[in-house]
Design a protein around this motif. Structure first.
Motif, PDB file in Angstrom:
ATOM      1  N   ALA A 145       0.900  -1.300  -0.059  1.00 30.41           N
ATOM      2  CA  ALA A 145      -0.113  -0.053  -0.168  1.00 30.41           C
ATOM      3  C   ALA A 145       0.660   1.020  -0.085  1.00 30.41           C
ATOM      4  O   ALA A 145       0.488   2.236  -0.572  1.00 30.41           O
ATOM      5  CB  ALA A 145      -0.880   0.047   1.094  1.00 30.41           C
ATOM      6  N   THR A 146       1.937   1.227   0.570  1.00 34.16           N
ATOM      7  CA  THR A 146       2.931   2.406   0.769  1.00 34.16           C
ATOM      8  C   THR A 146       3.966   2.369  -0.215  1.00 34.16           C
ATOM      9  O   THR A 146       4.785   3.292  -0.303  1.00 34.16           O
ATOM     10  CB  THR A 146       3.390   2.678   2.252  1.00 34.16           C
ATOM     11  OG1 THR A 146       3.986   1.480   2.595  1.00 34.16           O
ATOM     12  CG2 THR A 146       2.276   2.796   3.060  1.00 34.16           C
ATOM     13  N   LEU A 189      -2.923  -1.459 -19.979  1.00 41.40           N
ATOM     14  CA  LEU A 189      -2.268  -0.666 -19.230  1.00 41.40           C
ATOM     15  C   LEU A 189      -1.786  -1.050 -17.783  1.00 41.40           C
ATOM     16  O   LEU A 189      -2.093  -2.242 -17.302  1.00 41.40           O
ATOM     17  CB  LEU A 189      -3.375   0.416 -18.722  1.00 41.40           C
ATOM     18  CG  LEU A 189      -4.301   0.992 -19.886  1.00 41.40           C
ATOM     19  CD1 LEU A 189      -5.419   1.780 -19.331  1.00 41.40           C
ATOM     20  CD2 LEU A 189      -3.184   1.851 -20.772  1.00 41.40           C
ATOM     21  N   SER A 190      -0.638  -0.447 -17.329  1.00 41.87           N
ATOM     22  CA  SER A 190      -0.133  -1.021 -16.174  1.00 41.87           C
ATOM     23  C   SER A 190      -0.711  -0.774 -14.830  1.00 41.87           C
ATOM     24  O   SER A 190      -0.442  -0.076 -14.123  1.00 41.87           O
ATOM     25  CB  SER A 190       1.476  -0.362 -15.954  1.00 41.87           C
ATOM     26  OG  SER A 190       2.009  -1.024 -14.919  1.00 41.87           O
ATOM     27  N   LEU A 191      -2.136  -1.341 -14.804  1.00 42.25           N
ATOM     28  CA  LEU A 191      -2.721  -0.937 -13.758  1.00 42.25           C
ATOM     29  C   LEU A 191      -2.221  -1.512 -12.270  1.00 42.25           C
ATOM     30  O   LEU A 191      -2.560  -1.066 -11.277  1.00 42.25           O
ATOM     31  CB  LEU A 191      -4.258  -1.735 -13.999  1.00 42.25           C
ATOM     32  CG  LEU A 191      -4.957  -1.145 -15.137  1.00 42.25           C
ATOM     33  CD1 LEU A 191      -6.352  -1.944 -15.104  1.00 42.25           C
ATOM     34  CD2 LEU A 191      -5.201   0.194 -15.051  1.00 42.25           C
ATOM     35  N   MET A 192      -1.623  -2.614 -12.480  1.00 40.89           N
ATOM     36  CA  MET A 192      -1.164  -3.174 -11.104  1.00 40.89           C
ATOM     37  C   MET A 192      -0.268  -2.262 -10.533  1.00 40.89           C
ATOM     38  O   MET A 192      -0.282  -1.987  -9.271  1.00 40.89           O
ATOM     39  CB  MET A 192      -0.182  -4.423 -11.446  1.00 40.89           C
ATOM     40  CG  MET A 192       0.236  -5.160 -10.192  1.00 40.89           C
ATOM     41  SD  MET A 192       0.884  -6.646 -10.576  1.00 40.89           S
ATOM     42  CE  MET A 192       2.483  -6.144 -11.816  1.00 40.89           C
ATOM     43  N   LYS A 193       0.647  -1.358 -11.259  1.00 36.13           N
ATOM     44  CA  LYS A 193       1.552  -0.587 -10.662  1.00 36.13           C
ATOM     45  C   LYS A 193       0.711   0.784  -9.979  1.00 36.13           C
ATOM     46  O   LYS A 193       1.461   1.424  -9.145  1.00 36.13           O
ATOM     47  CB  LYS A 193       2.570  -0.038 -11.707  1.00 36.13           C
ATOM     48  CG  LYS A 193       3.437  -1.082 -11.922  1.00 36.13           C
ATOM     49  CD  LYS A 193       4.380  -1.627 -11.077  1.00 36.13           C
ATOM     50  CE  LYS A 193       5.419  -2.547 -11.403  1.00 36.13           C
ATOM     51  NZ  LYS A 193       5.968  -3.448 -10.501  1.00 36.13           N
ATOM     52  N   LEU A 194      -0.391   0.913 -10.466  1.00 32.60           N
ATOM     53  CA  LEU A 194      -1.282   1.972  -9.961  1.00 32.60           C
ATOM     54  C   LEU A 194      -1.768   1.915  -8.433  1.00 32.60           C
ATOM     55  O   LEU A 194      -1.918   2.652  -7.871  1.00 32.60           O
ATOM     56  CB  LEU A 194      -2.529   1.916 -10.944  1.00 32.60           C
ATOM     57  CG  LEU A 194      -3.592   3.217 -10.578  1.00 32.60           C
ATOM     58  CD1 LEU A 194      -3.071   4.709 -10.919  1.00 32.60           C
ATOM     59  CD2 LEU A 194      -4.789   3.238 -11.681  1.00 32.60           C
ATOM     60  N   PHE A 195      -2.014   0.455  -8.148  1.00 33.59           N
ATOM     61  CA  PHE A 195      -2.615   0.126  -6.988  1.00 33.59           C
ATOM     62  C   PHE A 195      -1.369   0.072  -5.853  1.00 33.59           C
ATOM     63  O   PHE A 195      -1.612   0.409  -4.868  1.00 33.59           O
ATOM     64  CB  PHE A 195      -3.374  -1.171  -6.892  1.00 33.59           C
ATOM     65  CG  PHE A 195      -4.600  -1.159  -7.636  1.00 33.59           C
ATOM     66  CD1 PHE A 195      -5.606  -0.726  -6.837  1.00 33.59           C
ATOM     67  CD2 PHE A 195      -4.902  -1.227  -8.892  1.00 33.59           C
ATOM     68  CE1 PHE A 195      -6.900  -0.287  -7.529  1.00 33.59           C
ATOM     69  CE2 PHE A 195      -5.986  -1.267  -9.435  1.00 33.59           C
ATOM     70  CZ  PHE A 195      -7.074  -0.737  -8.851  1.00 33.59           C
ATOM     71  N   VAL A 196      -0.319  -0.298  -6.337  1.00 29.47           N
ATOM     72  CA  VAL A 196       0.945  -0.193  -5.521  1.00 29.47           C
ATOM     73  C   VAL A 196       1.410   1.258  -5.178  1.00 29.47           C
ATOM     74  O   VAL A 196       1.686   2.132  -5.845  1.00 29.47           O
ATOM     75  CB  VAL A 196       2.207  -1.024  -6.150  1.00 29.47           C
ATOM     76  CG1 VAL A 196       3.608  -0.932  -5.032  1.00 29.47           C
ATOM     77  CG2 VAL A 196       2.068  -2.628  -6.431  1.00 29.47           C
ATOM     78  N   GLY A 197       1.467   1.427  -3.736  1.00 30.85           N
ATOM     79  CA  GLY A 197       1.443   2.747  -3.337  1.00 30.85           C
ATOM     80  C   GLY A 197       0.472   3.602  -3.146  1.00 30.85           C
ATOM     81  O   GLY A 197       0.358   4.856  -2.628  1.00 30.85           O
ATOM     82  N   SER A 198      -0.861   3.250  -3.538  1.00 34.67           N
ATOM     83  CA  SER A 198      -2.058   4.164  -3.516  1.00 34.67           C
ATOM     84  C   SER A 198      -2.656   4.285  -1.944  1.00 34.67           C
ATOM     85  O   SER A 198      -3.667   4.663  -1.940  1.00 34.67           O
ATOM     86  CB  SER A 198      -3.085   3.313  -4.464  1.00 34.67           C
ATOM     87  OG  SER A 198      -3.538   2.218  -4.083  1.00 34.67           O
ATOM     88  N   GLU A 199      -2.076   3.564  -1.154  1.00 34.64           N
ATOM     89  CA  GLU A 199      -2.498   3.706   0.340  1.00 34.64           C
ATOM     90  C   GLU A 199      -4.121   3.408   0.750  1.00 34.64           C
ATOM     91  O   GLU A 199      -4.710   4.058   1.345  1.00 34.64           O
ATOM     92  CB  GLU A 199      -2.160   5.126   0.760  1.00 34.64           C
ATOM     93  CG  GLU A 199      -0.582   5.354   0.707  1.00 34.64           C
ATOM     94  CD  GLU A 199      -0.152   6.515   1.334  1.00 34.64           C
ATOM     95  OE1 GLU A 199      -0.394   6.941   2.436  1.00 34.64           O
ATOM     96  OE2 GLU A 199       0.600   7.484   0.608  1.00 34.64           O
ATOM     97  N   GLY A 417      -0.339   9.490   3.485  1.00 37.98           N
ATOM     98  CA  GLY A 417      -1.189   9.440   4.685  1.00 37.98           C
ATOM     99  C   GLY A 417      -2.221  10.365   4.781  1.00 37.98           C
ATOM    100  O   GLY A 417      -2.548  11.225   3.798  1.00 37.98           O
ATOM    101  N   ARG A 418      -2.470  10.650   5.952  1.00 38.78           N
ATOM    102  CA  ARG A 418      -3.084  12.169   6.413  1.00 38.78           C
ATOM    103  C   ARG A 418      -2.129  13.215   6.889  1.00 38.78           C
ATOM    104  O   ARG A 418      -2.510  14.232   7.047  1.00 38.78           O
ATOM    105  CB  ARG A 418      -4.131  11.691   7.381  1.00 38.78           C
ATOM    106  CG  ARG A 418      -5.112  10.947   6.873  1.00 38.78           C
ATOM    107  CD  ARG A 418      -6.028  10.299   7.951  1.00 38.78           C
ATOM    108  NE  ARG A 418      -7.438   9.572   7.551  1.00 38.78           N
ATOM    109  CZ  ARG A 418      -7.049   8.626   6.818  1.00 38.78           C
ATOM    110  NH1 ARG A 418      -6.197   7.704   6.870  1.00 38.78           N
ATOM    111  NH2 ARG A 418      -8.405   7.891   6.248  1.00 38.78           N
ATOM    112  N   PRO A 451     -11.158   7.885   2.984  1.00 36.57           N
ATOM    113  CA  PRO A 451     -11.286   9.403   2.549  1.00 36.57           C
ATOM    114  C   PRO A 451     -10.384  10.201   3.523  1.00 36.57           C
ATOM    115  O   PRO A 451     -10.156   9.606   4.664  1.00 36.57           O
ATOM    116  CB  PRO A 451     -12.689   9.223   2.837  1.00 36.57           C
ATOM    117  CG  PRO A 451     -13.070   8.440   3.755  1.00 36.57           C
ATOM    118  CD  PRO A 451     -12.300   7.284   3.345  1.00 36.57           C
ATOM    119  N   GLY A 452      -9.816  11.157   3.065  1.00 36.13           N
ATOM    120  CA  GLY A 452      -8.959  11.848   3.947  1.00 36.13           C
ATOM    121  C   GLY A 452      -7.469  11.527   3.831  1.00 36.13           C
ATOM    122  O   GLY A 452      -6.426  12.291   4.266  1.00 36.13           O
ATOM    123  N   ALA A 453      -6.909  10.576   3.119  1.00 36.87           N
ATOM    124  CA  ALA A 453      -5.758   9.920   3.205  1.00 36.87           C
ATOM    125  C   ALA A 453      -5.390  10.439   1.701  1.00 36.87           C
ATOM    126  O   ALA A 453      -6.175  10.301   0.595  1.00 36.87           O
ATOM    127  CB  ALA A 453      -5.417   8.391   3.109  1.00 36.87           C
TER     128      ALA A 453
END
Length: 455
Positions: A145-146, A189-199, A417-418, A451-453
């Motif tokens: 996630a990060t 599309l490189s969707l997998m990399k979109l989710f890595v780091g999306s917190e 994060g927040r 939400p808020g992150a």
């Protein structure tokens, strides 16, 4: 739209999976950043399968209830801080690990700890390199996630460099299966990399397929102490201009003393800074790299250079660096920085942090993954003193502004994060922020995912 009763979710998943007990939920409100703005969840879902996660997100989508995903709770930026009346989805029970030695991958559920994945890989003579200081307690889900890094990333890269497959539950409760056990795959599309780091702002990760490599070669460790931190930082620049160490960590004088207070291991309390560098190059190349490290440190006025090829001896100094955060916690409450810059700007970044500390009359011990320019200036303050709190928060903002002014980043590995959300627009600029919001809105039109992150 009327909200489906929580009892419907409990009936579907069971009371062992879904809890609204305030005493239990209180343990899930905070991550390690301990943000005092944390709310109280409506319920906590301690999922055991991807289907549990889907059911929870489906209920939240129908109810327009915020979803906050949570791994081990070791995050340092408030990314898994509870939102008031949210549905907290914990993946701590999803711990399965399968090693495929032929394909050299680990198939891992998000609750598995980084250390557990390393140990499972080691049984097959393989290695999972991403190496956060908290590797013994942080979860793979949180790492994904990060896009976590750590001590070895100077040579071996960060989490995203090892992700070949990902399962994600999106805001509409669909289970996406991205990538797989393949060395190369550029279909779509490189969707997998979109989710890595999306917190957790785009979905909840329920499985990762992680690339493994042969076990790390033997290492040689160099420990050098310096009269001041500027010389140590310039030594980092000098080393990185000639070689690529497998580890290059920095501790300033205050962090050295805090760790010595904590561990009593005989560190040099008079040192202004210490570098811990390693080479794992094969054969004679290892000796050559170490000799270059020694030369650079000596030319920049190191007080002492010590070299060992004994793995236990080397690990002792690495353990001192890993213990820095726990040692700092004993000093007071912390605001946890994670700023980075290009290697040539490292001396200026560290010097600027020292000036911010002096201007605000506050302690900011610094440790760093110096070999990739990622510093951790952790601001120590007294939470019972309003003036100390105000000075700490002012320093926190100034450190981020310093990093941005140097063309750096407000976070190298902990995530936005927040706690760092307010500084993100200045780093990214309006066009990138607008595009980020478009992606978020497309994948999470109701805005329920964390939400808020971040955004």
């Amino acid at each position: 739209m009327s909200q489906p009763p929580l009892s419907a979710l409990i009936a579907e998943l069971g009371s062992d999976i879904v809890t609204s007990d305030p005493a239990v939920m209180d343990r899930y409100r905070f991550d390690w950043a301990r943000d005092d703005r944390a709310g109280m969840p409506l319920a906590v879902v301690r999922a055991e399968t991807a289907e549990h996660v889907q059911a929870a997100v489906r209920w939240a989508d129908r109810s327009a209830v915020p979803v906050v995903p949570r791994g081990a709770g070791s995050g340092l930026s408030g990314g898994s801080t509870a939102v008031e009346q949210c549905l907290m989805i914990s993946t701590e029970r999803m711990r399965a690990i399968t090693i495929d030695p032929g394909a050299r991958v680990a198939i891992v559920e998000p609750g598995a700890l980084n250390a557990e994945v390393k140990a499972a890989a080691a049984e097959h003579g393989l290695w999972y390199p991403p190496d956060p200081s908290s590797f013994e307690m942080c979860s793979i889900g949180g790492n994904l996630a990060t896009n976590a890094g750590g001590l070895c990333c100077v040579k071996y890269g960060v989490t995203t460099d090892y992700v070949v497959g990902l399962d994600v539950v999106t805001a509409d409760a669909k289970l996406l299966k991205l990538g797989g056990i393949r060395v190369k795959d550029v279909a779509g599309l490189s969707l997998m990399k979109l989710f890595v780091g999306s917190e957790g702002t785009l979905g909840v990760i329920t499985r990762g397929i992680l690339k493994l490599v042969p076990k790390q070669p033997d290492t040689a460790t160099l420990v050098a102490t310096f009269p001041d931190v500027d010389r140590a930082a310039r030594a980092v620049v000098g080393m990185c201009a000639e070689i690529r160490p497998s580890m290059l960590e920095l501790m300033d004088g205050l962090s050295i003393n805090l760790v010595e207070d904590h561990l009593r291991m005989g560190l040099d309390r008079e040192a202004g800074a210490m570098l811990i560098a390693q080479s794992d190059s094969p054969g004679a190349a290892r000796g050559l790299e170490v000799s270059i490290m020694e030369r650079v440190c000596t030319e920049l006025g190191a007080k002492e250079c010590f070299v060992t090829e004994d793995p236990d001896e080397g690990e002792m100094f690495v353990a001192a660096r890993r213990a820095a955060f726990q040692a700092m916690e004993k000093r007071g409450s912390l605001l946890l920085e994670d700023v980075g810059a290009a290697i040539p700007q490292l001396p200026e970044l560290i010097d600027g942090v020292a000036k911010i500390a002096a201007e605000n009359a506050i302690e900011i011990p610094v440790v760093a993954h110096a070999g990739d320019g990622n510093t951790h200036p952790n601001i120590v303050y007294d939470p019972t003193d309003p003036d100390s709190v105000a000075r700490a928060h002012r320093a926190f903002d100034q450190v981020m502004q310093l990093a941005i002014s140097l063309g750096g980043t407000i976070t190298g590995e902990h995530g936005v994060g927040r706690l760092k959300k307010s500084a993100l627009p200045e780093q990214l600029g309006p066009d990138v922020m607008a595009l980020s919001h478009k992606i978020k809105d497309a994948l999470d039109p109701k805005g329920i995912m964390n939400p808020g992150a971040v955004l």
